[in-house]
Scaffold this active site. Structure first.
Site, PDB file in Angstrom:
ATOM      1  N   GLU A 512       0.790  -1.223   0.000  1.00 37.58           N
ATOM      2  CA  GLU A 512       0.000   0.000   0.000  1.00 37.58           C
ATOM      3  C   GLU A 512       0.828   1.282   0.000  1.00 37.58           C
ATOM      4  O   GLU A 512       0.310   2.348   0.312  1.00 37.58           O
ATOM      5  CB  GLU A 512      -0.992  -0.008   1.172  1.00 37.58           C
ATOM      6  CG  GLU A 512      -1.970  -1.179   1.086  1.00 37.58           C
ATOM      7  CD  GLU A 512      -2.941  -1.235   2.238  1.00 37.58           C
ATOM      8  OE1 GLU A 512      -2.696  -0.581   3.271  1.00 37.58           O
ATOM      9  OE2 GLU A 512      -3.958  -1.947   2.119  1.00 37.58           O
ATOM     10  N   GLU A 578      -6.649  -7.177  -1.741  1.00 39.52           N
ATOM     11  CA  GLU A 578      -7.075  -7.487  -0.381  1.00 39.52           C
ATOM     12  C   GLU A 578      -8.592  -7.439  -0.279  1.00 39.52           C
ATOM     13  O   GLU A 578      -9.198  -6.374  -0.443  1.00 39.52           O
ATOM     14  CB  GLU A 578      -6.477  -6.503   0.640  1.00 39.52           C
ATOM     15  CG  GLU A 578      -4.998  -6.631   0.841  1.00 39.52           C
ATOM     16  CD  GLU A 578      -4.488  -5.742   1.970  1.00 39.52           C
ATOM     17  OE1 GLU A 578      -5.316  -5.280   2.782  1.00 39.52           O
ATOM     18  OE2 GLU A 578      -3.267  -5.507   2.032  1.00 39.52           O
TER      19      GLU A 578
END
Length: 914
Positions: A512, A578
């Site tokens: 991320e 995710e």
């Protein structure tokens, strides 16, 4: 010689006596018996290193050490600390931030027998992983010119001249913790400062784990010895080229092998010879001349493999592996047999290798495959192609095998095998943890799991968001780690370590967030093109080059338990890195780490138990209420398994139903826990699977019939070859009465999704009172078809391809029928096929459905034998149905094994004598 590690890990050989000769080129692992002691009790590197490393120096009061391992694994093994994974024991262990780094700075010492090599040979001492810094001494001599830092930077030393004349040697290693170790203040990665080191970040705590008190300080990976001649083979590299679009079955067009390696001349004289390997009876070689202390990257001629056996991801084909042995032989083609050594002339250090003698060998295992990642303009995301065939990614996020780094080949094998059994085809190794070990990749190679490997970093620590729990500001954290050069050297080393594995699919700059600009450019523009050059790199895990977010918001997720409709109608990132849900184990799983006083039902709206909170429980909310009240924890976990199965089956079904339209891939957050967490896992820390695993297994069928809960239509997906199938659906009342709903032939193209009959009217009418069982499936009609339309494979007409059972609630959303379901009996036949393997045939002879049967292999006390593997589990049989399950299980110490059968409406019973 200090610095970056020098070569790939090779097979081990047993420790030899001081003067015993052995075959060259093999490796000796220096595992036990090590001993250790806190450095503050004996002195630091400058004051104590030379003395401690002299053979014969007394070591009174030292503790047997676990190597590979950490300070905590040693302390746990010695009974000095309680099991930190049980209850709240972790709170009883001193945290490094409070007690200081000196508390976990330790000496590790080992005596070993190894004679000095003769005839110009060299002995190399290799460290495959130390966290975080270390100095090393051998027989009174310091080997590190300066402290070696970096969890992911291997090190090797030429110890030839320091070996004792009598062959009795002592190694002493002082290991320093990460500095700073970070304050475990409850943030993701604590206060974030652990990320100033080139190390893993989860050790300061995360939303799925409590902090690891020593931050995993120790010699956490293997220590090895290798013997070579004066010329050493480093960094062997193989690239396989598979042009065109291939099919898994049938004859193959040629593939091409490109092999390179670094040759290092450790002697002070020039050396010449052949670098070669032999594959399928053909030898490929090239002549090399090396100057004194010279290093060259040598490229062998491209080899053509005429009839290659191609490697495929799980679900798309087989995973054959090839093995070759790179060899450097002096003077060209000599008469000396492979694997033997002719002494160098005169037997003096630095002498020229005698003609025909072998200086070094390096084994190389590989799979023949080519992987690409083109941009899909329709979905606006990457799609993965293997051997030209597009692969819909069904993956799982992986943290690490064990949070205290008790890593083993056997555990890696079991965990990756579970992922194979889930019918996933990719594992993402998350950036807050490790570059996984070669043994993990070996298992992925065997089982066909592609790997997305993150580099070390996460937006939580590295400044993607402002965070009041972090010590330093966002801009400062974006520049982590402190030593960029160490990071880049470590990345280069790990790329070299992993690049030959066919399972390695692509690299990711971090979780991320991108690493700092200079590191990003080094990875993207220099290291990966020059050291690998065959794999796609994405700057971070949800970067727009991987998956363009056209929807606004986060794009990934959702997380936590969801209405099943969410997975079918809520659109997310087209390549979602995710998305996840719950994952609580059953009663036996929880009993392994929950004290008796904390085995309580986690009712919605009630304050959560402290131990449940400590182990990061994700609540199931009010979803269990639809199944009726749970009066005890065993009843609650039984309901939880129904929800687990439904959640993950629905997740994959919803994403796969939109394959190549909305999505090119999905990666579940997450599929495993490296400690006793109570969330996001398909099996627990002890390797006991729960119903999540089998929900995924069900949804991952190559041809899969599914029920769309939004439109109440049948959905048929095919990730395999063209074929004709018979699609069917039946409903069963809670009393077992069958109602046929559909039967029709369907032609399926490759990689297609078809939405067929609308069942809403019939299903809503039948389910209204008590709910129903809805059984849908697809049977083969003839064999699968190749691209030209010809039949291939051995598929028989009417072969079962998919069988999928749903339990649907009544019109109020409650499972009243399940609550009132009458008891059913199941006939069981067991056939032991070999030691540790059996087949179980289950038959429902009655009129009542036998629902949600869990099979377990147990010891004579009724405890499950772990890890055990089941071809299917949580099985339901409608009246008259028969099912077969294959079992594989460990051998118990007393040899007594039983089969336990337990179901929703089937009485728990044991069958003796597996």
């Amino acid at each position: 010689m200090a610095g970056g590690f020098l070569w790939m890990a090779l097979p081990l050989f047993a420790q030899r006596a001081a003067q015993q000769s052995t075959s060259p080129f093999t490796q000796q692992e220096l595992s036990g018996p090590w001993v250790c002691r806190r450095a503050s009790a004996v002195g630091g590197a400058d004051s104590a290193g030379a003395a401690l490393s002299r053979p014969g120096t007394a070591l009174k009061g030292w503790t047997p050490a676990v190597v590979p391992g950490t300070v905590l694994t040693t302390q746990l093994n010695a009974g000095q600390i309680p099991d930190p994974f049980y209850g709240m024991n972790n709170e009883r262990i001193p945290d490094i931030y409070t007690v200081g780094n000196d508390y976990y700075t330790y000496w590790f010492v080992r005596d070993f027998a190894h004679a000095r090599p003769q005839h110009g040979g060299h002995i190399w001492l290799q460290f495959r992983g130390v966290n975080y810094g270390f100095d090393v001494f051998l027989n009174g001599h310091r080997l590190t010119e300066k402290t070696h830092y970096g969890m992911f930077l291997r090190a090797a030393f030429d110890i030839t001249k320091w070996l004792a004349a009598d062959g009795h040697n002592r190694l002493a290693v002082i290991v320093y913790p990460p500095d700073p170790p970070g304050n475990a203040n409850g943030g993701q990665g604590g206060d974030g400062t652990i990320a100033r080191n080139v190390t893993h970040q989860y050790v300061a705590g995360w939303d799925w784990i409590q902090p690891i008190r020593d931050r995993n300080t120790g010699i956490w990976d293997k220590v090895l010895l290798k013997e070579t001649g004066p010329v050493r083979i480093d960094h062997p590299h193989i690239v396989t080229r598979v042009p065109g679009t291939r099919e898994a079955l049938g004859p193959q067009a040629p593939a091409y092998l490109e092999v390179t390696a670094d040759l290092v001349n450790a002697s002070g004289v020039s050396q010449s010879g052949l670098l070669s390997y032999t594959l399928e009876g053909k030898t490929v070689s090239t002549l090399v001349r090396l100057g004194a202390h010279d290093t060259q990257t040598v490229r062998l001629p491209v080899d053509t493999l005429r009839h290659p056996r191609l490697w495929w991801p799980n679900g798309y084909g087989a995973q054959p592996l090839y093995a070759i042995q790179l060899r450097f032989r002096a003077g060209g083609a000599g008469a000396t047999p492979a694997g033997s050594v002719t002494p160098a002339a005169g037997g003096r250090a630095g002498a020229v290798l005698a003609r025909g003698s072998v200086s070094d060998e390096a084994p190389l295992t590989f799979g023949v495959r080519e992987l690409t990642a083109p941009w899909n303009a329709h979905t606006r995301s990457r799609e993965i192609r293997v051997n030209g065939r597009r692969v819909f990614i069904k993956g799982g996020n992986w943290i690490v095998s064990d949070a205290m780094l008790r890593l083993s080949k056997a555990r890696y094998d079991a965990e990756v095998r579970f992922h194979r059994d889930m019918r996933l085809n990719l594992i993402r190794v998350w950036g807050g943890a490790l570059t996984e070990r070669p043994e993990f990749y070996d298992a992925c190679d065997r089982y066909g799991l592609l790997v997305m490997q993150d580099f070390w970093g996460s937006g939580d620590c590295d400044g993607r968001w402002p965070d009041p729990k972090k010590l330093e500001d966002q801009a400062t954290r974006k520049r982590y780690p402190d030593d960029h050069d160490l990071y880049i050297r470590s990345a280069a080393d790990q790329i070299r370590m992993l690049r030959n594995h066919p399972s390695l699919a692509f690299w990711c700059g971090g979780n991320e967030i991108t690493p700092p600009d200079d590191i990003l450019h080094a990875l993207q523009d220099s290291l990966l093109p020059s050291l690998d050059g065959t794999r796609w790199f994405t700057p971070y895990s949800n970067d727009s080059t991987m998956s363009y977010n056209t929807l606004g918001g986060n794009g990934d997720g959702p997380y936590g338990i969801q209405p099943l409709e969410t997975f079918w109608e809520h659109r997310t990132f087209p390549f979602n890195s995710e998305v996840g849900s719950v994952g609580l184990g059953d009663m036996e799983s929880l009993e392994r780490f929950l004290p008796a006083a904390n085995r309580v039902v986690p009712l919605a709206g009630r304050e959560q138990d402290s131990v449940w909170d400590y182990h990061k429980y994700i609540p199931y909310g009010h979803y269990p209420d639809a199944y009726g009240p749970a009066t005890d924890l065993a009843g609650f976990t039984r309901i939880a398994q129904l929800l687990n199965y439904d959640q993950y089956r629905g997740l994959i079904e919803g994403f796969a139903a939109h394959a190549w339209d909305w999505y090119t891939g999905v990666i579940i957050w997450k599929t495993q826990n490296p400690w006793t967490a109570m969330r996001g896992q398909m099996y627990d820390y002890y390797l006991d699977p729960n119903a999540c695993l089998y929900g995924l297994h069900q949804a991952g069928e190559t041809v899969h019939a599914a029920f769309n809960p939004v439109e109440e239509k049948l959905c048929l997906t095919n990730s395999g070859d063209r074929r004709t199938v018979r699609l069917w659906a039946k409903a069963y009342s809670m009393e077992g009465q069958e109602t046929p709903l559909l039967e029709q032939k369907v032609d399926m193209e490759v990689d297609t999704t078809l939405v067929e009959a609308d069942l809403r009217e019939a299903v809503d009418r039948l389910r209204a009172g008590k709910g129903i069982f809805l059984l849908v499936g697809a049977d083969g009609v003839g064999g699968a078809k190749n691209a030209a339309g010809g039949t291939k494979g051995a598929a028989d007409a009417e072969a079962p391809l998919s069988r999928n059972l749903y339990w649907l609630p009544d019109s109020t959303g409650h499972y009243t029928g399940l609550q009132q379901l009458q008891a059913a009996k199941v006939d069981v036949r067991i056939r032991v096929t070999s030691e540790g393997k059996a087949e179980v045939v289950l038959h429902n002879p009655g009129r009542i459905p036998a629902f949600f049967i869990r099979l377990s292999v147990t010891d004579n006390r009724g405890h499950r034998l772990l890890p055990s593997f089941y071809s299917d589990n949580y099985i339901s049989l409608m009246p008259g149905e028969t099912g077969k399950v294959k079992l594989e299980f460990p051998v118990s110490k007393n040899g007594l094994r039983n089969l336990c059968l337990d179901g929703w409406n089937v009485k728990k019973c044991y069958f003796r004598g597996l």
